[in-house]
Design an enzyme around this catalytic site. Structure first.
Site, mmCIF file in Angstrom:
data_model
loop_
_atom_site.group_PDB
_atom_site.id
_atom_site.type_symbol
_atom_site.label_atom_id
_atom_site.label_comp_id
_atom_site.label_asym_id
_atom_site.label_seq_id
_atom_site.Cartn_x
_atom_site.Cartn_y
_atom_site.Cartn_z
ATOM 1 C CD1 TRP B 163 74.622 -32.618 -17.855
ATOM 2 C CD2 TRP B 163 73.628 -33.118 -15.913
ATOM 3 N NE1 TRP B 163 74.112 -31.455 -17.322
ATOM 4 C CE2 TRP B 163 73.495 -31.734 -16.142
ATOM 5 C CE3 TRP B 163 73.097 -33.662 -14.745
ATOM 6 C CZ2 TRP B 163 72.828 -30.891 -15.244
ATOM 7 C CZ3 TRP B 163 72.433 -32.832 -13.848
ATOM 8 C CH2 TRP B 163 72.305 -31.464 -14.100
ATOM 9 C CG ASP B 164 79.039 -38.264 -19.320
ATOM 10 O OD1 ASP B 164 77.998 -38.704 -19.836
ATOM 11 O OD2 ASP B 164 79.968 -37.765 -19.981
ATOM 12 C CG LEU B 165 81.532 -37.734 -13.501
ATOM 13 C CD1 LEU B 165 82.324 -36.614 -12.831
ATOM 14 C CD2 LEU B 165 82.341 -39.033 -13.487
ATOM 15 N N GLY B 168 76.408 -42.321 -14.120
ATOM 16 C CA GLY B 168 77.186 -43.516 -13.807
ATOM 17 C C GLY B 168 76.940 -43.997 -12.389
#
Lengths: 408, 408
Positions: B163-165, B168
């Site tokens: 989810w972070d990637l 981003g």
């Protein structure tokens, strides 16, 4: 405030299937671009991909093609290929962008297409960097991550096709970067992005590759979060909760919520361990979990959640996907305008939870989530509007099987 | 051909830490943008995040901040906040972009910043859409995916902070879309993107949310790929191989490689099952795996790989992350110019496998992967170059502890 979406006017031709390419195109459609998905007549293989609605319509295809226009062309014929090339090369400073995942097709070779439009922006999504096929799940096998997931000694596949989704989003970024450059310098671009490269890049960016190279490769560690404190704990009513303490404030909040500070103070003093740092909490993660689990065993989820919320601790209960869907449907029913999903009437399916754009523009009114087109719904409109073909011409193309869809 | 990178000239100020924001900023830096990461003096909490190099330098921080410039400012002081606001609002059609994940900080409130530059492009990465904190692992708990991963009855966390990637990368796309609009209309933008929204959107786009809503939520299914044939098989030398057959051609190739076609023909005829469709192969996935596993049990990985390659079957052996690192290091040593990683001399660490951009530009020469800056390495250069401060002024700011880094 209802300013037009930011990419209004930009046109992208998409010849892609499955997740990576189509999700990239949909990201641009969500920002206002006119994304024209061109499929073989009858659809690409993903048109029937599971999950299906009770009606038989693919929830996967409709999910990944919302807000696009759909054109069917017979790409085994020269005339079909020429129509596609003309769509790709259609003039205009905001046109001439192509996103595809059909490596190796002669009719999508850069030379052929660029002859029609030298400043073409052409992005190919590939499996491997040499153009050979690979899918999210085969790429994932090579990353090492399946041996770092869960417990035991067997590889554990991820369920989310993360490499597809990251690749799709990178593809959208790349097309916009190329469009920005073209607007400034007039140059087109030929771009390639491979699932394999995206996966290796991600693992490298997180430092895991360097860690392995320098001699201490990551080990599988169950549900713990590496290098800090995070674990899954189980409540009295047998619900799972993800609990984390990365910052000092989160660690304090977790102790406050559970009333365990005296225990951790005593452990610190007596055993001379340091729980004040992420390193220290990671080194003592099993001990921390043992103490906290005892508290969770005494509390049902609602009470545990209330205590954690009151103290400002970082936590989340685990949902099944059915629970998530029910929560979001209830949110929609109560009329929340802030919800990321709406219950949208999708042709071929009926009302169904459908996502809006995760990028929220404060000056752009929240819109209902767009629906996906019927396959070929826009063939006539696009051939007429973009290429200027007459209704008679289009009807003839459809009659000859060069194009699909409803005649004008 | 060495055309400049496409975002050369674009400047982004980044006030973010951990993965989502910094990976988005790094995506733009890889495309040529001047990304100025501003940190508190001494660094944000992620400056010591694991994994660490033997030298103690964070492989995580250097991995996620390659190709950026680093500025240290004391953001507890008015003067520090004013310098940051001035950097964010610096004039120019390609400046005035801000990426941060510091929801709730008064000195990053949109009103305050926009007063300096009305056409500011301001993107906030958030945990939850209401601005409350959430991290990748707590968001993941709510998606339902941990109950669809692996086997058993307990939640299985993912290891990759997907989810972070994805967030981003969406952030990078959003900033470029806003820049495109501003260049055309003069309008700035205030954007928000929440990990929570990205996760729900992804699950919805794949059709899983609709599937659950319509009454048939996904069930956990081990390492099988949903709705088609894909599984992990084990070779005689106890290596795992991911094997898939989505298309008819892949299914034919898999039977050819393993010589099992007579068996599957006989099964089809005798048991009246249909293995020619994805649905049929999914329904009979256990049967298919049983037959294929018998073949893999007789073959070591090299022989199995050769047979699968010869037939054009879709497969990949599982690597540990150590094996992946060793393969990539060997590739580098043999001088492959096509590799996605290079062995780069990173200050504070030494030679280390470092990723280039996964977006390949055919008209832009492959460059060595950039290194990450030392914290504060660019404070003086940026304050001088962007804000026009004199060396004396900068030295005084550093002496007073308003700015960090080496005096000019």
């Amino acid at each position: 405030m209802t300013a037009p979406l930011p990419l209004t006017g930009v046109r992208v031709v998409e010849c892609a299937s499955y997740v990576a390419g189509p999700s990239g195109g949909m990201g641009l459609a969500r920002l206002g671009a006119d994304v024209i998905r061109v499929d073989p007549i009858g659809g690409a293989p993903d048109v029937t991909r599971w999950p299906l609605a009770p009606s038989g319509t693919s929830l996967y295809w409709t999910g990944l093609n919302k807000g696009k226009r759909s054109v069917e062309l017979n790409l085994t014929t020269d005339e079909g290929k020429e129509l596609l090339a003309a769509l790709i090369a259609a003039p205009g400073p905001e046109s001439g962008l192509l996103l595809h995942n059909r490596a190796g097709r002669d009719w999508l070779s850069d030379d052929v297409l660029r002859a029609h439009r030298p400043d073409l922006i052409h992005l190919a999504v590939q499996g491997r960097r040499d153009g050979s096929p690979a899918l999210d799940y085969t790429v994932n096998a090579t990353t090492g991550i399946p041996y770092l997931t869960g417990s035991g000694t067997t590889a554990v596949n991820h369920t989310l096709p993360a490499w597809d989704l990251i690749t799709g989003s990178h593809a959208a970024t790349a097309l916009l970067a190329a469009l920005w450059r073209r607007q400034r310098t007039g140059e087109g671009a030929h771009l390639r992005i491979a699932l394999e490269d995206v996966a290796i890049t991600s693992v490298a960016d997180l430092g895991w590759l360097a860690e392995a190279q320098l001699g201490a490769p990551r080990q599988r560690d169950g549900n713990y979060v590496f290098g800090t404190y995070g674990d899954v704990l189980t409540t009295r009513d047998n619900r799972h909760v993800m609990v984390m303490a990365m910052t000092p404030r989160q660690w304090q909040a977790l102790q406050t919520a559970t009333g365990t500070q005296p225990v951790f103070d005593a452990l610190t003093t007596t055993l001379r361990i340091d729980l004040s740092t992420e390193d220290g909490r990671y080194a003592n993660r099993r001990l921390i979990s043992s103490v906290l689990q005892r508290w969770f065993t005494d509390h049902d989820l609602p009470k545990a959640t209330a205590a954690l919320d009151n103290a400002g601790a970082l936590h989340a209960p685990y949902n099944t996907i059915g629970e998530l869907a029910a929560t979001l449907e209830a949110e929609h029913t109560t009329g929340s305008t802030d919800s990321i999903v709406t219950n949208t009437d999708q042709p071929g399916i009926g009302p169904v939870l459908t996502a809006r754009s995760p990028i929220r523009w404060d000056d752009t009114a929240a819109r209902p989530a767009p629906t996906a087109p019927h396959l070929g719904a826009d063939t006539a409109t696009v051939l007429s509007g973009v290429l200027g073909l007459s209704d008679t011409h289009i009807a003839a193309l459809i009659a000859k099987g060069i194009a699909g869809g409803t005649p004008p």
